[in-house]
Write an enzyme that holds these catalytic residues in place. Structure first.
Site, PDB file in Angstrom:
ATOM      1  N   ASP A 479       7.292 -67.921 -97.894  1.00  0.00           N
ATOM      2  CA  ASP A 479       6.664 -66.710 -98.422  1.00  0.00           C
ATOM      3  C   ASP A 479       5.178 -66.637 -98.055  1.00  0.00           C
ATOM      4  O   ASP A 479       4.572 -67.638 -97.647  1.00  0.00           O
ATOM      5  CB  ASP A 479       6.824 -66.705 -99.950  1.00  0.00           C
ATOM      6  CG  ASP A 479       6.903 -65.312-100.532  1.00  0.00           C
ATOM      7  OD1 ASP A 479       6.484 -64.358 -99.857  1.00  0.00           O
ATOM      8  OD2 ASP A 479       7.365 -65.188-101.681  1.00  0.00           O
ATOM      9  N   ASP A 549      10.829 -56.732-101.718  1.00  0.00           N
ATOM     10  CA  ASP A 549      10.947 -57.171-103.109  1.00  0.00           C
ATOM     11  C   ASP A 549      11.671 -56.129-103.947  1.00  0.00           C
ATOM     12  O   ASP A 549      12.045 -56.389-105.087  1.00  0.00           O
ATOM     13  CB  ASP A 549       9.560 -57.416-103.715  1.00  0.00           C
ATOM     14  CG  ASP A 549       9.062 -58.821-103.398  1.00  0.00           C
ATOM     15  OD1 ASP A 549       9.855 -59.637-102.904  1.00  0.00           O
ATOM     16  OD2 ASP A 549       7.867 -59.093-103.644  1.00  0.00           O
TER      17      ASP A 549
HETATM   18  C1  GLA Z   1       7.210 -62.880-103.522  1.00  0.00           C
HETATM   19  C2  GLA Z   1       8.606 -62.804-102.938  1.00  0.00           C
HETATM   20  C3  GLA Z   1       9.618 -62.812-104.062  1.00  0.00           C
HETATM   21  C4  GLA Z   1       9.449 -64.060-104.892  1.00  0.00           C
HETATM   22  C5  GLA Z   1       8.020 -64.171-105.391  1.00  0.00           C
HETATM   23  C6  GLA Z   1       7.776 -65.500-106.060  1.00  0.00           C
HETATM   24  O1  GLA Z   1       6.883 -61.733-104.203  1.00  0.00           O
HETATM   25  O2  GLA Z   1       8.756 -61.685-102.140  1.00  0.00           O
HETATM   26  O3  GLA Z   1      10.920 -62.720-103.547  1.00  0.00           O
HETATM   27  O4  GLA Z   1       9.782 -65.187-104.104  1.00  0.00           O
HETATM   28  O5  GLA Z   1       7.080 -64.025-104.348  1.00  0.00           O
HETATM   29  O6  GLA Z   1       6.490 -65.618-106.531  1.00  0.00           O
END
Ligand code: GLA
EC number: 3.2.1.22
Length: 729
Positions: A479, A549
């Site tokens: 990420d 997301d």
């Molecule tokens: C980002 C990712 C999510 C999740 C969060 C965790 O927003 O896109 O899918 O993994 O971080 O903090």
């Protein structure tokens, strides 16, 4: 496929399966752009560069020939300052402060295969006969600046792939102010400009508008390719749609700040320029040094946007993505992020995994919160040490509990970041991007590690690798949750500070190359707050990306449709999440959520232990259904049937390469009272074959399905979906 050189007329003719791209050297050795489009036979290309004499506002570098003004000629790698007033492909400042350089032909090579780009991701050929490359070498006499323009064509893909390498063969340093990956001059402006733009949780909406005189551009200044603009644009003929018309795609294999623009000039020609964003960029090229630009992948289609996309899909799926998982079907996963957020312990995780296993799910992914003392997003990034409060037996113990359920175990990391509240930051406060004496602006309470530094990259490689070595981890979600501010590095001298952002990308790519090579069996999925770095650069290292997301099925229609303009379905992560949806609060049925997520790397992101028996039965069925069709999703050809940007419904389908099987998805957003009967026409099938639908007795001709279509079943209520699975008999 092939590249031919006609020495008499000094013409290079690059041919793909259905495309031609023609470069001609003018009498001064400057490479001109003669043609790009539908395949043509080899001809001398006489007269292609004849231009009429213009008024005095188009200067003539060679007074004896007033038809030559670079302002009116279509060029391959244009300069500024010697008669072309359009945006140049490059600009270099010399030691005396001037910025005039002139590049002319020195030599060329035509080589089989496709040489690698040093330190950068790129498409590749596995065998020499798959591709051919033209290396056109140009030089500026006065400085010893050498420029290598590389163009590759593939035997099986209609793409022209370009990049540029600059070498300083002179004695003095050169300051690169702008070095784009490619520039293409079209002879007219009868185009629409198509771009993929959005924001966090609503990535890659498709925008299309007519080009007008001046510049239309998309760019990122965020230090990543970004949610806001994707490093892709297309010029399409005004009448082009999914099936008809011309489309020229430009996709940059880069994950940092970029620009992609189309400039329409006084003579209504259109210049497309794509590459690293020159904004806040400079690079000092000392004598003897080289600079390699990222790669630009250009695709021409005379069969509309659909064929353009399928060309990108096939090329990116098979000759950009790499590794053991490229050709393997991907596992169905369950991820605990939306199920637990930061509040979990080993028992809770095992319970979710247990239900997952009963329902046929193959991989459990532990998301954020397993390390340091990270109970919220305030701390611990950088300290990749397990939190024994939550996982008393450590990662190895949890992974083996999951493995005992016959499921694989995956893990989330955000390696490029550091929390101010972390041991790493307390020990190395200068390891983040920053400018001495200035504020260190936080986003999500975190700072960005300075990956332009070798020591930071080495630390990162070691800290992630040691976790991966410590437990049987077969999947990693990588990420990256913020964009760059105060872009500076403690180690770079003042005259190199503006190199920081690109050096960061080179550092990141080295880290990714090292880790993915050391763990070849791990399936890596990249992520940046969802789809903030959904770009070809990341796909080179990691064959899939968390698309957004936003997991709401209705929002996902636009997101997945827009993403499919360039990126294969096999690259898109798509999960079923709980309702009301956590991003938009919408209620949709489990069926619709499943039908939308099945057009991607399928998974669940909710607390399976909270589901009723009835819901579990649906999930079990969905997982079984997905396993039945995932070879189509992951390796098939993608056809868009209805656009969420044009109406109330969306439809697409995935067809096996040999057309023996297809899976089609239809979603209607809002219910309509007393709606007319609606027929859906399918695409990509074998017209002469017969297909059985959904394992039933219903048999249809491929031609019937494509030309007449099938009536869409009556759907009651909002957000309803229907799917068809056709198998050739
Ligand atoms: C980002 C990712 C999510 C999740 C969060 C965790 O927003 O896109 O899918 O993994 O971080 O903090």
């Amino acid at each position: 496929m092939g590249i031919h050189f006609n020495a008499e007329h000094r013409v290079f003719h690059l041919q793909g399966p259905n495309t031609s791209y023609v470069i001609q050297l003018n009498k001064n050795g400057v490479p001109m752009h003669a043609y790009w489009g539908r395949k043509v036979s080899d001809a001398p290309w006489e007269g292609m560069l004849d231009f009429q004499e213009r008024a005095s506002f188009s200067p003539n570098p060679f007074p004896e020939d007033r038809t030559v003004s670079f302002d009116t000629l279509p060029q391959e790698y244009p300069a500024y300052g010697t008669s072309d007033f359009r945006h140049p492909a490059y600009q270099i400042q010399l030691e005396d402060g001037s910025t005039i350089t002139e590049l002319a032909y020195v030599e060329h090579r035509i080589v089989n295969g496709k040489p690698k780009l040093k330190g950068l991701p790129s498409t590749y050929a596995e065998k020499e006969e798959e591709a051919q490359t033209l290396e056109l070498v140009l030089q500026d006499e006065k400085t010893g600046l050498r420029v290598l323009l590389a163009y590759s064509v593939f035997a099986e893909h209609d793409a022209i792939v370009r990049s540029v390498k600059l070498s300083n063969k002179g004695e003095s340093a050169l300051r690169l102010l702008r070095v784009l990956s490619g520039s293409v001059d079209f002879r007219h402006d009868r185009f629409h400009f198509l771009q993929l733009s959005g924001a966090w949780a609503r990535e890659r909406d498709v925008y299309r508008r007519q080009v007008v005189p001046g510049i239309q551009s998309v760019e990122s200044r965020r230090g990543s390719s970004s949610h806001q603009q994707n490093p892709f644009v297309a010029l399409v003929s005004p009448n082009a749609n999914e099936n008809h018309g011309e489309a020229y795609g430009f996709s940059l294999v880069y994950s940092g700040s970029f620009v992609a623009q189309a400039e329409v000039d006084q003579f209504r020609t259109t210049r497309v320029s794509v590459g690293i964003n020159p904004f806040d960029f400079e690079w000092l090229l000392e004598a003897g040094e080289e600079f390699q630009t990222p790669e630009l992948v250009m695709v021409y289609s005379c069969e509309g946007l659909g064929e353009m996309s399928r060309t990108y899909h096939r090329l990116y799926r098979s000759r950009l993505c790499r590794g053991a998982h490229r050709d393997r079907t991907r596992p169905v996963l369950v991820n605990n992020w939306e199920a637990t957020y930061f509040q979990f312990n080993a028992d809770k995780i095992e319970n979710i995994a247990k239900v997952g296993q009963e329902l046929g799910i193959e991989l459990f992914v532990l998301d954020d919160g397993w390390f340091g003392h990270r109970d919220n997003d305030d701390s611990s990034l950088g300290d990749w040490k397990v939190d024994y409060r939550k996982l008393p037996g450590g990662l190895a113990d949890l992974a083996s509990r999951v493995n005992r359920l016959d499921m694989q175990f995956g893990l989330w990391f955000e390696p490029e970041m550091v929390s101010p509240d972390s041991d790493l930051y307390r020990t190395h406060p200068d390891w983040c991007l920053h400018v001495e004496g200035r504020r260190r602006t936080e986003a999500r309470q975190q700072l960005i590690l300075d990956l332009s530094r070798d020591d930071v990259c080495d630390y990162l490689i070691e800290s992630v690798s040691s976790v991966l070595r410590s437990a049987p981890i077969t999947y990693v979600k990588w990420d990256m949750n913020r964009n760059m501010t105060e872009i500076g590095s403690a180690l770079l001298p003042p005259q190199r500070q503006r190199e920081t952002a690109h050096r960061y990308m080179l550092g990141l790519y080295r880290v990714l190359e090292t880790i993915t090579s050391e763990f070849p069996d791990v399936l890596f999925e990249s992520c940046s707050g969802g789809g903030g770095r959904f770009d070809p650069g990341m796909l080179y290292y990691m064959p899939q990306t968390w698309t957004s997301d936003n997991t709401d099925a209705v929002s996902r229609l636009r997101i997945q449709y827009g993403t499919s303009m360039v990126y294969p379905v096999s690259a898109m992560g798509a999960h079923v999440s709980a309702v009301p949806n956590h991003q938009v609060n919408r209620m949709t049925s489990l069926k619709t959520r499943g039908d939308v997520a099945m057009s991607g790397n399928f998974g669940y992101e909710l607390d399976l232990t909270q589901m009723s028996d009835e819901e579990k039965a649906i999930v079990k069925d969905q997982v079984r259904q997905y396993k039945d069709i995932r070879h189509l999703v992951q390796f098939g050809d993608f056809y868009r049937l209805r656009s969420p940007f044009e109406g109330n419904d969306t439809s697409w389908m995935m067809v096996a390469a040999d057309r023996s099987e297809a899976f089609a998805v239809y979603i209607r957003v809002l219910a309509e009272p007393n709606a007319p009967l609606d027929w859906l026409k399918f695409k990509g099938l074998d017209a002469s074959a017969r297909y059985r639908a959904d394992g039933s007795d219903a048999i249809y001709g491929g031609d019937q399905l494509m030309y007449a279509g099938l009536p869409i079943p009556r759907l009651h209520g909002d957000y309803q979906s229907h799917v068809w699975h056709f198998v050739r008999i």
